[in-house]
Design a protein around this motif. Structure first.
Motif: not given
Length: 416
Positions: A357-383
């Motif tokens: 199998a092909l394993t794809v991993s993407v990891a971040d270490d947390g926000a450095r600034s205040t996240p902006e309000e989400s304006q939508g987009g894809g369905h993220g984890l659902v997709g």
């Protein structure tokens, strides 16, 4: 035209139905929960009800004995009937009211003409609390029936047997007020519960809609892949008789059947996928992306403020188009989420070519600034989950070491 529901006969019918529901226990009568669900609120209220029950019952027994000189053997059962039902009024309000009303009515016949009021004041207080719970836990028609029976069936006989009429009117007003207040509280509780139920239903509908939209999106993306393969099959089947000399007629007919079947399948695929497109969405002309465009994704993520590092583990190998496209989309959505919810973070992208199998991993270490309000987009984890499920793989996503990580295992399947 007169509305039967608002005609006098209709009102009388509803009143009789309410009286019947109040007096006759129904087979569909269920316990109700009128207390808060949290223990920190429920326990004090239960303790208060227990204290009130003990106090009102003791007063309903002691006052007749001391003030009205009722025999002890008679005062005890009457006092228990009048006030003790308060202890279960929050669970079975109608049953509590029936027992208390019966105790009050029996007291009228036992003590008629012997005083200003046949009941001790503690019994009236217990009845008021029970009427409140009855109004909270019953429908409005039953509440009206309880009020009618209380006024006509309990207070009415007391007036007939010597209690002043003006005092009976005061008690009737108090009873009506307790029932009205309970009905208002119960209506608000029902409205809140209905709103909560509708919100849960709405969230479930949104989740189902998100899944369906992602499946349609995946189907549209894979349409070009399927169409390419079907076109190749059709062209090869059509060219085979010209490439192979002295081809038997049976083989020639077989290639013709394959060609026609491939063309028909391609037509049906285009027709079905066309139904999945929205009215303002045209067919995509660009080829579907894959991991060969990973550097473009990383460059775009860096321009958005992320510090992205990539690593490829193992020996790269040819991937099926579905695996290649799904891996690209998972990295794309993960980087998009990191840019939206963890701006300025350091992101580690790893593509590992395993044995199966092909394993794809993407990891971040947390926000450095205040996240902006989400304006939508894809369905993220659902997709992501839908893509992984389609390929028979697995997805693990969640908070990790102060940030967020997505790990997807995509089985190779048969190479193109």
């Amino acid at each position: 035209m007169n509305d039967p529901a608002h005609s006098p006969s209709g009102r009388h019918g509803r009143l009789l139905a309410g009286v019947r529901a109040a007096l006759v226990p129904g087979g569909d009568e269920r316990p109700v929960t009128l207390l808060p669900g949290r223990l920190v609120l429920r326990i004090p209220i239960l303790a208060l009800l227990a204290a009130l029950t003990i106090g009102f019952t003791g007063g309903s027994i002691a006052i007749p004995i001391q003030a009205y000189h009722v025999p002890t053997g008679l005062a005890w059962p009457l006092g228990v009937l009048q006030a003790t039902p308060l202890i279960f009024a929050a669970r079975w309000p109608l049953a509590a009211w029936r027992v208390a009303a019966a105790g009050l009515l029996v007291t009228v016949f036992v003590r008629h003409g012997t005083g200003f009021m046949p009941w001790p004041v503690t019994a009236i207080l217990a009845l008021v609390v029970i009427l409140f719970f009855t109004g909270v836990g019953s429908d409005r028609q039953t509440t009206v029936g309880v009020g009618a029976v209380t006024i006509a069936g309990v207070l009415g006989p007391a007036v007939l047997f010597g209690m002043p009429g003006w005092f009976g009117m005061i008690l009737a007003g108090i009873a009506a007020l307790a029932l009205t207040f309970g009905d208002a509280v119960g209506g608000r509780h029902s409205a809140v519960e209905e709103l909560r139920r509708r919100e849960e239903q709405h969230r479930a509908d949104l989740a189902r809609q998100a899944v369906l939209e992602e499946r349609a999106r995946i189907a549209r993306e894979l349409h070009d892949v399927v169409a390419h393969h079907m076109s190749v099959i059709a062209m090869q089947a059509e060219a085979a008789p010209y490439k192979i000399p002295d081809l038997p007629d049976a083989a020639r007919q077989t290639f013709g059947v394959v060609r026609d079947a491939a063309r028909e399948a391609l037509t049906e695929t285009r027709r079905v996928v066309g139904l999945l497109r929205s009215d303002d969405e045209g067919a995509e002309r660009a080829p579907q992306p894959g991991l060969e465009r990973l550097d473009e994704l990383v460059a775009a993520a860096r321009r958005s403020g992320l510090a992205v590092a990539t690593v490829v583990v193992g020996m790269p190998r040819p991937l099926t188009t579905g695996v290649d496209l799904s891996a690209y989309r998972i990295v794309q959505e993960s980087l998009s989420n990191a840019s939206r919810y963890a701006p300025g973070s350091r992101v580690h992208v790893e593509v590992k070519y395993g044995t199966d199998a092909l394993t794809v991993s993407v990891a971040d270490d947390g926000a450095r600034s205040t996240p902006e309000e989400s304006q939508g987009g894809g369905h993220g984890l659902v997709g992501m989950r839908e893509r992984v499920t389609m390929l028979g793989g697995g997805l693990d996503a969640g908070p990790r070491e102060g940030g967020w990580a997505v790990v997807a295992d995509l089985p190779y399947g048969d190479p193109d």
